[in-house]
Enzyme design. Structure first.
Site, PDB file in Angstrom:
ATOM      1  N   GLN A 183      26.860  60.770  77.005  1.00 39.06           N
ATOM      2  CA  GLN A 183      25.933  60.419  75.934  1.00 39.06           C
ATOM      3  C   GLN A 183      24.509  60.669  76.428  1.00 39.06           C
ATOM      4  OE1 GLN A 183      26.657  59.644  72.901  1.00 39.06           O
ATOM      5  NE2 GLN A 183      28.806  59.051  72.966  1.00 39.06           N
ATOM      6  N   TYR A 211      40.459  60.277  72.582  1.00 38.00           N
ATOM      7  CA  TYR A 211      39.224  60.964  72.991  1.00 38.00           C
ATOM      8  C   TYR A 211      38.396  60.073  73.935  1.00 38.00           C
ATOM      9  CZ  TYR A 211      40.350  62.582  68.176  1.00 38.00           C
ATOM     10  OH  TYR A 211      40.970  62.977  67.014  1.00 38.00           O
ATOM     11  N   ASN A 216      33.720  55.989  78.941  1.00 36.18           N
ATOM     12  CA  ASN A 216      32.494  55.334  78.482  1.00 36.18           C
ATOM     13  C   ASN A 216      32.794  54.031  77.743  1.00 36.18           C
ATOM     14  OD1 ASN A 216      29.594  55.280  77.995  1.00 36.18           O
ATOM     15  ND2 ASN A 216      30.037  55.882  75.884  1.00 36.18           N
ATOM     16  N   ASP A 292      36.784  58.120  68.964  1.00 38.29           N
ATOM     17  CA  ASP A 292      35.434  58.679  69.088  1.00 38.29           C
ATOM     18  C   ASP A 292      35.587  60.196  69.063  1.00 38.29           C
ATOM     19  OD1 ASP A 292      32.795  59.231  69.608  1.00 38.29           O
ATOM     20  OD2 ASP A 292      32.845  58.599  71.704  1.00 38.29           O
ATOM     21  N   CYS A 317      29.941  60.972  65.474  1.00 38.37           N
ATOM     22  CA  CYS A 317      28.693  61.717  65.634  1.00 38.37           C
ATOM     23  C   CYS A 317      28.403  62.581  64.413  1.00 38.37           C
ATOM     24  CB  CYS A 317      28.731  62.575  66.901  1.00 38.37           C
ATOM     25  SG  CYS A 317      30.087  63.770  66.948  1.00 38.37           S
ATOM     26  N   GLU A 351      24.444  58.795  65.191  1.00 33.36           N
ATOM     27  CA  GLU A 351      25.752  58.283  65.578  1.00 33.36           C
ATOM     28  C   GLU A 351      26.006  57.053  64.711  1.00 33.36           C
ATOM     29  OE1 GLU A 351      28.430  59.216  69.146  1.00 33.36           O
ATOM     30  OE2 GLU A 351      26.576  60.114  68.439  1.00 33.36           O
TER      31      GLU A 351
END
EC number: 2.1.1.-
Length: 359
Positions: A183, A211, A216, A292, A317, A351
């Site tokens: 990110q 994903y 993260n 994600d 996104c 986002e």
């Protein structure tokens, strides 16, 4: 570029309005809004080099004009660390033929924790003179250096940076490899992680994550549930995620290198996968799924897969594909939480996140 607070506020409100309008058909609650610093927010940057006036300059190109370079002396949207390194690196290559010869691209990767890595890309093989100069450069600037040349890579220091983010009152350490997705806006990323952590809440059962990247979201979300089954297709990201799980002593995550589409086939028992050897999917008690996906959103089959879960936590996104996926799920799930994260100030990109719960 001027960093006018009033102009930023207006642009931020435009994004909120756009998200609100896209989700209005689904009776979404008012989105929580997480803003960004106006400058020094971007933790990575990539520049081509352009020769003019007898020396090389950092350069970028407009999307509308790929031929005319925009020469860059400073880059205010990039982190303070990148802005400190830019003139230091330029002075180094100007003073060293070993560093400057056929150098055509420079990439910076930094972290909120202060770590930094510079990738130097060349149209020539890297020799001992380069190694000597690059080792001195790494020491002088206190960075790792990656030299890239025609598919080969030379590493001085580490081929990753280390980030530290606080989520739910705990500090997590992340290894972020060179060349892998991270990110770009660390401040907003930390806000996004905390929102997802709060939205999921404590659960007595298991979480499926699609994903997962370098882990993260995996690391903090794993502390909310009994077990996590996480999937990722990129070998680099999988290796980073495994390292991050180990570094943070998170032991309730099983990570498999499968695409979302392949996992759908595995859960539907369409065919066996050798990469799932030793993993009994039937022993998981999933009530929640975290996704994600890339800008294209979830494909229809993966979207149908998520329908079987009571809770769908979705970070996007691309609000258009988010809305399209929600339209497919709206008959069985409703939006109970909604958020907009300004990962990309001064652009139209955003986002967003939603929590969908079964009706």
């Amino acid at each position: 570029m001027t960093f006018d607070a009033a102009r930023y506020t207006a642009q931020l409100q435009d994004k909120v309005t756009r998200l609100r309008d896209l989700l209005a058909p689904f009776d979404a609650p008012e989105p929580q809004v997480f803003d960004s610093p106006l400058q020094n927010f971007r933790l990575r940057a990539e520049f081509r080099l352009w020769r003019e006036g007898g020396e090389r300059h950092y350069a970028m190109f407009s999307q509308d004009d790929k031929r005319t370079p925009i020469l860059i002396e400073e880059f205010p949207i990039a982190s303070q660390r990148i802005n400190q390194l830019m003139p230091q690196l330029k002075a180094a290559w100007q003073a060293s033929a070993a560093l400057s010869h056929k150098l055509f691209q420079v990439e910076f990767l930094t972290t909120l924790a202060g770590d930094a890595m510079i990738t130097l890309c060349y149209h020539r093989p890297l020799d001992e003179h380069w190694h000597t100069a690059a080792n001195k450069l790494a020491t002088d600037l206190n960075v790792s250096i990656i030299g890239r040349s025609k598919g080969k890579r030379d590493v001085i220091g580490h081929d990753y940076v280390v980030e530290k983010l606080e989520v739910g009152g705990r500090t997590f350490s992340y290894r972020q490899p060179e060349g892998a997705f991270t990110q770009p806006n660390g401040t907003v990323n930390q806000k996004m992680l905390n929102w997802a952590y709060d939205a999921l809440g404590d659960r007595p059962d298991d979480l499926l994550e699609l994903y997962c990247g370098n882990g993260n979201f995996t690391l903090p979300l794993a502390t909310r549930v009994r077990k996590v089954l996480a999937t990722e297709i990129s070998k680099t990201s999988v290796n980073a995620a495994l390292s991050n799980l180990d570094e943070n002593a998170v032991g309730n995550v099983t990570l498999v290198r499968l695409s979302a589409e392949e996992l759908t086939e595995a859960l539907n028992e369409v065919r066996p996968f050798r990469r799932l050897h030793g993993i009994d999917l039937k022993r998981y008690e999933f009530s929640s799924v975290f996704v994600d996906p890339p800008r294209a959103g979830m494909d229809p089959d993966t979207c149908e897969l998520t329908r079987r879960f009571d809770n769908i936590l979705y970070i996007s996104c691309n609000p258009e594909t988010l809305a399209a996926n929600i339209a497919q799920l709206h008959d069985t799930h409703r939006i109970t939480k909604c958020a907009m994260f300004d990962q990309f100030p001064w652009t139209h990109h955003m986002e967003s996140g939603v929590l969908l719960t079964r009706r």
